[in-house]
Design an enzyme around this catalytic site. Structure first.
Site, short mmCIF file in Angstrom:
data_model
loop_
_atom_site.label_atom_id
_atom_site.label_comp_id
_atom_site.label_asym_id
_atom_site.label_seq_id
_atom_site.Cartn_x
_atom_site.Cartn_y
_atom_site.Cartn_z
N ASP A 17 -73.69 34.90 21.37
CA ASP A 17 -72.99 35.63 20.30
C ASP A 17 -71.48 35.43 20.40
O ASP A 17 -70.79 35.34 19.39
CB ASP A 17 -73.34 37.12 20.38
N HIS A 207 -75.68 47.27 20.32
CA HIS A 207 -74.74 46.14 20.37
C HIS A 207 -73.47 46.58 19.62
O HIS A 207 -73.46 46.61 18.39
CB HIS A 207 -75.40 44.93 19.70
N HIS A 209 -69.33 46.57 18.68
CA HIS A 209 -68.07 45.84 18.58
C HIS A 209 -66.93 46.83 18.75
O HIS A 209 -67.05 48.00 18.38
CB HIS A 209 -67.97 45.15 17.22
N CYS A 240 -64.12 38.77 15.33
CA CYS A 240 -64.76 39.52 14.24
C CYS A 240 -64.74 38.65 13.00
O CYS A 240 -63.70 38.35 12.46
CB CYS A 240 -64.00 40.82 13.97
MG MG Z 1 -71.67 40.69 18.23
#
Ligand code: MG
Length: 304
Positions: A17, A207, A209, A240
């Site tokens: 990721d 998960h 951010h 992002c």
């Molecule tokens: Mg991510």
């Protein structure tokens, strides 16, 4: 803090990721990062994704990376796949832990795969069957679980309905992706309250951010709700996609630093992890958004 778990399972997602959302780096650098992470004591790594190289050039060399990596017997490795072709590649490469993604937001899902959320869930049901037939487990990642860059807030009940469907179709784990960094402790509580009831037996992973600085607060809130599985990305690799220059994935060393200080075990050697974050920074050639990488652990002293 007596009700908090004594140990937490962290999945390191930097190699997949993270690097998938950075400018492409050489195969050799990916292997080096994977190997460094495998030696930190982390027990779970998202290694690669098997996607079409035209769609995601950052993962075009997934097979080579995986072949060259020094797989540790102490680490579980997972791979992300978008379809049956990817599933076959992952199985051929020897993966037994597979992830698939669906977006809770119809608009976001259509932008990504040109299908509605419901249509993607149909595809996922077939993939689960295929992968179960080959003795692989399947995690369904529900992206934009806390909000969508196009639609705004996503209702917890909508996410809960997706979870119901995925679990009924055989999902072995559900992950909730805060794809755009819209989660806050309030939103985490609302989502977990909506989902938890019916699925006590299905592991839930979060998960987060850190786009708006709330990732560690969200993790603490999730811990208080009994969640013990979290994704994190070394150095905060990944950026992002919806706000250029903004922070994406929460940095693994920031999560580990906080948890260890609270007496919650992860099995990870924080110093080795910070070294891996330094390597990640070197590989992508830019400063990564990790406070613990910059400042070191809170107990670090400097000469008087
Ligand atoms: Mg991510």
């Amino acid at each position: 803090m007596s009700e908090l778990p004594s140990a937490v399972s962290i999945r390191e997602v930097g190699p997949r990721d993270g690097l998938q959302n950075e400018d492409p780096v050489p195969t050799e650098a990916k292997v080096r990062l994977l190997d460094a992470l495998s030696a930190t004591g982390v027990k779970w790594i998202e290694a690669v994704s098997f996607v079409h190289p035209k769609a995601i050039p950052q993962m075009a060399d997934a097979d080579e990376v995986w072949n060259q990596a020094a797989k540790s017997p102490n680490v579980r490795y997972s791979a992300l796949i978008p379809n049956s072709r990817g599933a076959q590649r992952a199985l051929d490469a020897g993966f037994t832990e597979i992830e698939v993604v669906v977006s809770a937001s119809d608009t976001h899902n259509r932008k990504n795969v040109n299908r509605s959320t419901a249509e993607s869930l149909d595809d996922i049901a077939a993939l689960i069957q295929l992968l179960h037939d080959h003795n692989a487990t399947v995690e369904v990642i529900v992206s934009t679980s806390f909000g969508c860059p196009y639609e705004g807030d996503v209702a917890p009940q909508r996410v809960a309905d997706i979870v119901d469907r995925a679990v009924a179709d055989g999902a072995d784990r559900i992950a909730f992706g805060d794809t755009t960094g819209m989660a806050t402790p309030r939103r985490v509580t609302e989502l977990l309250d909506a989902v938890r009831g019916g699925h006590a037996d299905t592991p839930l992973l979060l998960h987060f951010h850190n786009t708006r600085g709330t990732a560690l607060a969200n993790i603490l809130t999730a811990l208080e709700h009994g969640i013990t599985e979290f994704d994190a990305s070394v150095g905060g690799l990944g950026g992002c996609p919806y706000a250029p220059g903004a922070t994406g994935n929460v940095a693994t060393e920031e999560v580990v630093h906080m948890l260890h200080d609270m007496g919650i075990a992860t099995g990870i050697d924080l110093d080795a992890l910070i070294e891996a974050a330094r390597l990640a920074e070197k590989i992508v050639g830019k400063e990564l958004p990790s406070g613990v990488l910059r400042a070191g652990p809170r107990t670090r002293t400097i000469p008087a």
